[in-house]
Scaffold this active site. Sequence first.
Site, PDB file in Angstrom:
ATOM      1  CG  ASP A   1     -15.945  -4.294 -24.445  1.00 19.89           C
ATOM      2  OD1 ASP A   1     -15.115  -3.688 -25.146  1.00 19.89           O
ATOM      3  OD2 ASP A   1     -15.743  -4.608 -23.261  1.00 19.89           O
TER       4      ASP A   1
ATOM      5  CG  ASP B   1     -10.627  -3.979 -26.202  1.00 19.55           C
ATOM      6  OD1 ASP B   1     -10.693  -4.144 -24.982  1.00 19.55           O
ATOM      7  OD2 ASP B   1      -9.805  -4.578 -26.931  1.00 19.55           O
TER       8      ASP B   1
ATOM      9  CD  GLU C   1      -8.754  -0.963 -22.475  1.00 18.13           C
ATOM     10  OE1 GLU C   1      -8.321  -1.604 -21.501  1.00 18.13           O
ATOM     11  OE2 GLU C   1      -8.861  -1.469 -23.609  1.00 18.13           O
TER      12      GLU C   1
ATOM     13  CG  HIS D   1     -12.433  -6.919 -17.971  1.00 20.58           C
ATOM     14  ND1 HIS D   1     -12.726  -5.608 -18.282  1.00 20.58           N
ATOM     15  CD2 HIS D   1     -11.760  -7.408 -19.034  1.00 20.58           C
ATOM     16  CE1 HIS D   1     -12.250  -5.326 -19.474  1.00 20.58           C
ATOM     17  NE2 HIS D   1     -11.652  -6.403 -19.958  1.00 20.58           N
ATOM     18  CG  ASP D   2      -8.390  -5.896 -18.560  1.00 19.08           C
ATOM     19  OD1 ASP D   2      -8.682  -7.086 -18.785  1.00 19.08           O
ATOM     20  OD2 ASP D   2      -8.595  -4.976 -19.377  1.00 19.08           O
TER      21      ASP D   2
HETATM   22  C1  GLC Z   1      -8.444  -4.602 -23.398  1.00 22.89           C
HETATM   23  C2  GLC Z   1      -9.373  -5.466 -22.586  1.00 22.89           C
HETATM   24  C3  GLC Z   1      -8.647  -6.716 -22.215  1.00 22.89           C
HETATM   25  C4  GLC Z   1      -8.260  -7.435 -23.482  1.00 22.89           C
HETATM   26  C5  GLC Z   1      -7.469  -6.527 -24.416  1.00 22.89           C
HETATM   27  C6  GLC Z   1      -7.414  -7.096 -25.799  1.00 22.89           C
HETATM   28  O1  GLC Z   1      -7.360  -4.163 -22.661  1.00 22.89           O
HETATM   29  O2  GLC Z   1      -9.865  -4.766 -21.498  1.00 22.89           O
HETATM   30  O3  GLC Z   1      -9.419  -7.545 -21.390  1.00 22.89           O
HETATM   31  O4  GLC Z   1      -7.499  -8.560 -23.178  1.00 22.89           O
HETATM   32  O5  GLC Z   1      -8.039  -5.247 -24.543  1.00 22.89           O
HETATM   33  O6  GLC Z   1      -8.670  -7.043 -26.409  1.00 22.89           O
END
Ligand code: GLC
Length: 584
Positions: free
Chosen positions: A112, A226, A284, A356-357
């Site tokens: 990540d 991320d 992402e 995980h979100d």
């Molecule tokens: C992304 C991650 C999340 C995190 C955010 C800030 O959305 O998936 O879990 O809180 O970024 O890093």
Amino acid sequence: MTDRTRTPFSVTTPGEQPWWKSSVVYQIYPRSFADSNGDGIGDIRGIINHLDHVEKLGANVIWLSPIYVSPMDDNGYDIANYQDIDPLFGTLADVDELIADARDRGIGIVMDLVVNHTSDEHAWFEESRSSRDNPKADWYIWRDPEPGFTAGPHGEEPPIEARPNNWESMFSGSVWEWEPRRGQYYLHLFSVKQPDLNWENVEVREAVKSMMHWWLDRGIAGFRMDVVNFLSKAEGLPEGEPTHHGYTNGFPHFYYGPRIHEFLGELRRDVFDAREGTFLTVGEMPGVSPEQGRKFTDAESGQVSMVFQFEHMDLDHGATKFDRVPMSVRTLKDNLSRWQDGLADGGWNSLYWNNHDQPRIVSRWGDDSDAHDGGPLWRSSATALATVLHMMRGTPYIYQGEELGMTNTQFADISDYRDIESLNYYRQSVDAGQDPAAVLDSMAWVSRDNARTPVQWDSSEQAGFTTGEPWIPVGPSAAVANAAAQDDDPTSIFGYYRQLITLRRELDIVVHGDYHLIEAEHEQVFAYERHHNGQVLRVLANLTGSEARVPAEHFGGQVVLANMERHNREAGVLAPWEALVISV
Ligand code: GLC
Ligand code: CA
């Protein structure tokens, strides 16, 4: 020239296409995966001990959520040192062992990459905040109070109106935090402990690139990046309006900023293309449209292998994610088909229901009402949803426990929650006068903690996750949604996911076929065809709890996969949650 078919980390996959197009990725959230030393927190040794499970499933890539040194304000998405491992999880030597063990099994590790922000405890930020003229003074996004406002005599924060703009943090509250030593604010799109890096600064970009090379040198297979579409902010950081469906105030000014393609293009050129072989890169990207996703993933001119888009995840969100609105099968398939079509020509999709979100898919759009005793609604809705996703064009992602049909938490008390987003939301809503019970209700539906309960390895105490006290309570479905009960049972949800992955390996058409939605108007059934070299693969899935009718001719062909046994199947009728894959 980079050989796009070559995986730099293990075996060569045959064919003209990049290896990651035929891959299946398994996401591990290390904190909740497996605890090897009884402290209640999952760790790298725990992952090594359970690689059999991933290998048996058939995934050939593992994406690891962050394991770097972190104060854990956001469970590791707040990184204090990119090049070392948090002692909670283990050591760099453990990671090297994991990479090597996985490689022996033909599995690549994707790390990540969290570079929109660091932790406020990262040495870069500690230096940056110390004064206005240190060498890293410009590594983060610092702003003066609005004209007419000044700090108090001892550097105290000016009134709220002095903030540089009205943007809201993704985790509630303002994005601006006051730093008395500089008499300035820093920007944090996420928590106050996650200051945003200043990507306009070339030194920042160079530091990130060299860190990426350092990881690739260790033999990893790529990066999940991320919130990587947030790197470029609009010039002048203009005032925000909540104009982008369901996202925070200010969102339009940073989700697709003016230099985003340039910054990501620089990473592709200087990091990935500069090396032999190809890497899997998945950006992402909350808020991006199919047109934007297409630009990011274009095989020639794009910057990443694929993006995580969020449109389908937002379909049941109202004004914010905590306001639940109904979602229909029609809406879902319209949306996913728009992405299939939008990226058909030269782009590439990622396919996911969970991470995980997000809340658990079987609880969200399936039916978990009989999950406690492993009932048919739970099993068939989980497998029907899996079928629809895995037979599409793109690279599928499976989030830990999804392959076991793990369900939402059903936490009833605020003290069970751990996630900063949920806790901040609760505090803000209750402070604003909302009924705590109603707030808890919406959290039970959508809180990120739904995804973060321990992976259920068996039906023993603490689900075999730890011999100690888990950092977050075990979920309600451990008696049946566990690996010991399912790993060797071909009729289990796990067994079904294995078959989906096997089909992808065996049938070229699953990887390379074109996508065509059929029965577009149908209110219950998600049906589509894949076409490739004159062959046709048809997918029929009833995504509701009542019987559905489709034209009998759609049943013509050979059933290569079905999620339930049905004797005397009447052509044209699908049982509740029935899914079929038919080779025509
Ligand atoms: C992304 C991650 C999340 C995190 C955010 C800030 O959305 O998936 O879990 O809180 O970024 O890093
Ligand atoms: Ca541990």
